[in-house]
Design a protein around this motif. Sequence first.
Motif, PDB file in Angstrom:
ATOM      1  N   ARG A 222       0.871  -1.172   0.000  1.00 19.27           N
ATOM      2  CA  ARG A 222       0.000   0.000   0.000  1.00 19.27           C
ATOM      3  C   ARG A 222       0.906   1.220   0.000  1.00 19.27           C
ATOM      4  O   ARG A 222       1.901   1.259   0.722  1.00 19.27           O
ATOM      5  N   THR A 223       0.593   2.225  -0.844  1.00 21.60           N
ATOM      6  CA  THR A 223       1.470   3.390  -0.955  1.00 21.60           C
ATOM      7  C   THR A 223       0.698   4.685  -0.732  1.00 21.60           C
ATOM      8  O   THR A 223      -0.516   4.752  -0.929  1.00 21.60           O
ATOM      9  N   LEU A 224       1.433   5.699  -0.328  1.00 20.12           N
ATOM     10  CA  LEU A 224       0.915   7.058  -0.178  1.00 20.12           C
ATOM     11  C   LEU A 224       1.958   8.014  -0.732  1.00 20.12           C
ATOM     12  O   LEU A 224       3.097   8.046  -0.261  1.00 20.12           O
ATOM     13  N   ALA A 225       1.575   8.781  -1.764  1.00 18.77           N
ATOM     14  CA  ALA A 225       2.504   9.750  -2.363  1.00 18.77           C
ATOM     15  C   ALA A 225       2.627  10.967  -1.450  1.00 18.77           C
ATOM     16  O   ALA A 225       1.622  11.519  -0.991  1.00 18.77           O
ATOM     17  N   VAL A 226       3.875  11.371  -1.178  1.00 17.50           N
ATOM     18  CA  VAL A 226       4.126  12.523  -0.315  1.00 17.50           C
ATOM     19  C   VAL A 226       5.110  13.470  -0.996  1.00 17.50           C
ATOM     20  O   VAL A 226       5.933  13.049  -1.813  1.00 17.50           O
ATOM     21  N   THR A 227       5.004  14.744  -0.673  1.00 17.13           N
ATOM     22  CA  THR A 227       5.907  15.761  -1.217  1.00 17.13           C
ATOM     23  C   THR A 227       6.446  16.620  -0.084  1.00 17.13           C
ATOM     24  O   THR A 227       5.824  16.728   0.978  1.00 17.13           O
ATOM     25  N   VAL A 228       7.609  17.221  -0.332  1.00 15.39           N
ATOM     26  CA  VAL A 228       8.225  18.127   0.638  1.00 15.39           C
ATOM     27  C   VAL A 228       8.268  19.515   0.019  1.00 15.39           C
ATOM     28  O   VAL A 228       8.896  19.734  -1.023  1.00 15.39           O
ATOM     29  N   SER A 229       7.563  20.466   0.629  1.00 15.95           N
ATOM     30  CA  SER A 229       7.462  21.826   0.110  1.00 15.95           C
ATOM     31  C   SER A 229       8.762  22.605   0.312  1.00 15.95           C
ATOM     32  O   SER A 229       9.637  22.212   1.084  1.00 15.95           O
ATOM     33  N   THR A 230       8.819  23.738  -0.386  1.00 17.87           N
ATOM     34  CA  THR A 230       9.938  24.667  -0.226  1.00 17.87           C
ATOM     35  C   THR A 230       9.666  25.585   0.956  1.00 17.87           C
ATOM     36  O   THR A 230       8.548  26.085   1.118  1.00 17.87           O
ATOM     37  N   LEU A 231      10.656  25.813   1.790  1.00 19.61           N
ATOM     38  CA  LEU A 231      10.496  26.764   2.884  1.00 19.61           C
ATOM     39  C   LEU A 231      10.380  28.192   2.352  1.00 19.61           C
ATOM     40  O   LEU A 231      11.039  28.564   1.375  1.00 19.61           O
ATOM     41  N   ALA A 232       9.544  28.969   3.004  1.00 16.78           N
ATOM     42  CA  ALA A 232       9.418  30.376   2.629  1.00 16.78           C
ATOM     43  C   ALA A 232      10.692  31.135   2.996  1.00 16.78           C
ATOM     44  O   ALA A 232      11.292  30.906   4.043  1.00 16.78           O
ATOM     45  N   VAL A 233      11.115  32.040   2.089  1.00 16.80           N
ATOM     46  CA  VAL A 233      12.270  32.908   2.330  1.00 16.80           C
ATOM     47  C   VAL A 233      11.784  34.350   2.253  1.00 16.80           C
ATOM     48  O   VAL A 233      11.158  34.752   1.263  1.00 16.80           O
ATOM     49  N   THR A 234      12.058  35.137   3.284  1.00 15.47           N
ATOM     50  CA  THR A 234      11.468  36.481   3.363  1.00 15.47           C
ATOM     51  C   THR A 234      12.058  37.457   2.360  1.00 15.47           C
ATOM     52  O   THR A 234      11.350  38.275   1.789  1.00 15.47           O
ATOM     53  N   GLY A 235      13.356  37.383   2.149  1.00 21.01           N
ATOM     54  CA  GLY A 235      13.997  38.431   1.349  1.00 21.01           C
ATOM     55  C   GLY A 235      14.143  39.709   2.164  1.00 21.01           C
ATOM     56  O   GLY A 235      14.025  39.718   3.394  1.00 21.01           O
ATOM     57  N   THR A 236      14.362  40.824   1.464  1.00 21.07           N
ATOM     58  CA  THR A 236      14.602  42.116   2.121  1.00 21.07           C
ATOM     59  C   THR A 236      13.700  43.174   1.515  1.00 21.07           C
ATOM     60  O   THR A 236      13.650  43.335   0.287  1.00 21.07           O
ATOM     61  N   ALA A 237      12.988  43.872   2.391  1.00 24.18           N
ATOM     62  CA  ALA A 237      12.138  44.983   1.926  1.00 24.18           C
ATOM     63  C   ALA A 237      12.974  46.245   1.800  1.00 24.18           C
ATOM     64  O   ALA A 237      14.029  46.382   2.424  1.00 24.18           O
ATOM     65  N   SER A 238      12.488  47.196   0.970  1.00 26.36           N
ATOM     66  CA  SER A 238      13.250  48.412   0.680  1.00 26.36           C
ATOM     67  C   SER A 238      13.382  49.312   1.898  1.00 26.36           C
ATOM     68  O   SER A 238      12.786  49.066   2.945  1.00 26.36           O
ATOM     69  N   SER A 239      14.167  50.379   1.748  1.00 22.76           N
ATOM     70  CA  SER A 239      14.540  51.242   2.872  1.00 22.76           C
ATOM     71  C   SER A 239      13.370  52.114   3.329  1.00 22.76           C
ATOM     72  O   SER A 239      12.368  52.288   2.630  1.00 22.76           O
ATOM     73  N   ASN A 240      13.556  52.656   4.545  1.00 21.63           N
ATOM     74  CA  ASN A 240      12.558  53.579   5.091  1.00 21.63           C
ATOM     75  C   ASN A 240      12.487  54.849   4.232  1.00 21.63           C
ATOM     76  O   ASN A 240      13.432  55.195   3.511  1.00 21.63           O
ATOM     77  N   GLN A 241      11.362  55.562   4.346  1.00 19.30           N
ATOM     78  CA  GLN A 241      11.176  56.803   3.609  1.00 19.30           C
ATOM     79  C   GLN A 241      10.665  57.884   4.560  1.00 19.30           C
ATOM     80  O   GLN A 241      10.048  57.592   5.580  1.00 19.30           O
ATOM     81  N   THR A 242      10.931  59.117   4.175  1.00 19.52           N
ATOM     82  CA  THR A 242      10.348  60.272   4.877  1.00 19.52           C
ATOM     83  C   THR A 242       9.701  61.161   3.819  1.00 19.52           C
ATOM     84  O   THR A 242      10.347  61.555   2.845  1.00 19.52           O
ATOM     85  N   ILE A 243       8.401  61.454   4.021  1.00 15.42           N
ATOM     86  CA  ILE A 243       7.673  62.272   3.044  1.00 15.42           C
ATOM     87  C   ILE A 243       6.888  63.351   3.779  1.00 15.42           C
ATOM     88  O   ILE A 243       6.763  63.318   5.010  1.00 15.42           O
ATOM     89  N   CYS A 244       6.383  64.288   3.015  1.00 14.84           N
ATOM     90  CA  CYS A 244       5.541  65.330   3.593  1.00 14.84           C
ATOM     91  C   CYS A 244       4.094  64.870   3.632  1.00 14.84           C
ATOM     92  O   CYS A 244       3.660  64.045   2.821  1.00 14.84           O
TER      93      CYS A 244
END
Length: 332
Positions: A222-244
């Motif tokens: 008897r078999t059951l097909a299984v998969t292993v997902s990719t882990l999430a990677v956050t990356g880097t968000a852009s720099s802070n800003q100052t506006i009027c």
Amino acid sequence: GYGNVLLYLNGNSDIIFDFYENGGQNTANFSLAPFTSNPNTISQTTINVCSGVSPGALDGNAYTYNGGTANPSITFQWQSSTDNVTFTNISGATSEDYTPPTQTTTTTNIIRYYRRIVTASAGNAGGCTYNSNVVTVTTSPGTPATPGTISGTVTQCPSLTGQIYSIAAVNNANNYTWSVPTGWSIASGNGTTSITVTTGTTGQNGNITVNASNGCGTSANRTLAVTVSTLAVTGTASSNQTICSGSTPANLTLTGSTGTIQWQSSTDNVTFTNISGANSATLAGTTIGTLTATRYYRAVVTSGVCASATSNVVTITVNPASVAGTASANQT
């Protein structure tokens, strides 16, 4: 002379060893060792056979000695049980080894338990009696059916421990053999109806397989097909800003991420809410809109069933608009 002699000793016993030597070339020595249960063993522990097939001889260890009638008398008595609790003597089964009777069955497994009692008697005292290990003999009516559905998680995350896969017990089976995809490992439970595994790394997909067996043969897998997902990677968000105040910020970007992106915003850098439709690597300034107060932004990245990952927070600081006010009146 004697090779082994059994003696009974108490706390006041004396051993006198008399040796008569003639010619000056002979030597003699002796040593003492307690007679214990340790040597009384049967080589097998479990025997599985099919209906009508002999289990063969149960191989009990030998006790060797030599000498005349003054030597100790070592005797054997084999016993059987249907519940591994209450044992009864088997008539005539007094040899070193014993061959259980052949059983026949057409419906369910027949299980019998066997052990050997060894008794060594000293000339000056009663005997020492010890039980051997127990041998389980199972006679089955036929090859087990294929196991039912395997229960467990189909889509896994990398290198997770403690993941359980199981099946219902199969009639008349007494062993279950499991296999897992390359890179996975079985931590415990092989041979039973439930295993605990550690998953592989991303992409190590495949089948979890199990079959049932007994003395008659092995079922289909008897078999059951299984998969292993990719882990999430956050990356880097852009720099802070100052506006009027009343201005629209520049686009925010997320680089180096793996997975599905969801941008979020907050007014206090504590409670964040999803921004509808903001699922790309770039959060457009026009999506953010004009701001009149400081706001905080971050990206949450998900991948399959695995845990999400959260980027750094981008702060858009909003400075209040300048107010000209009223200068004093003209003067002459």
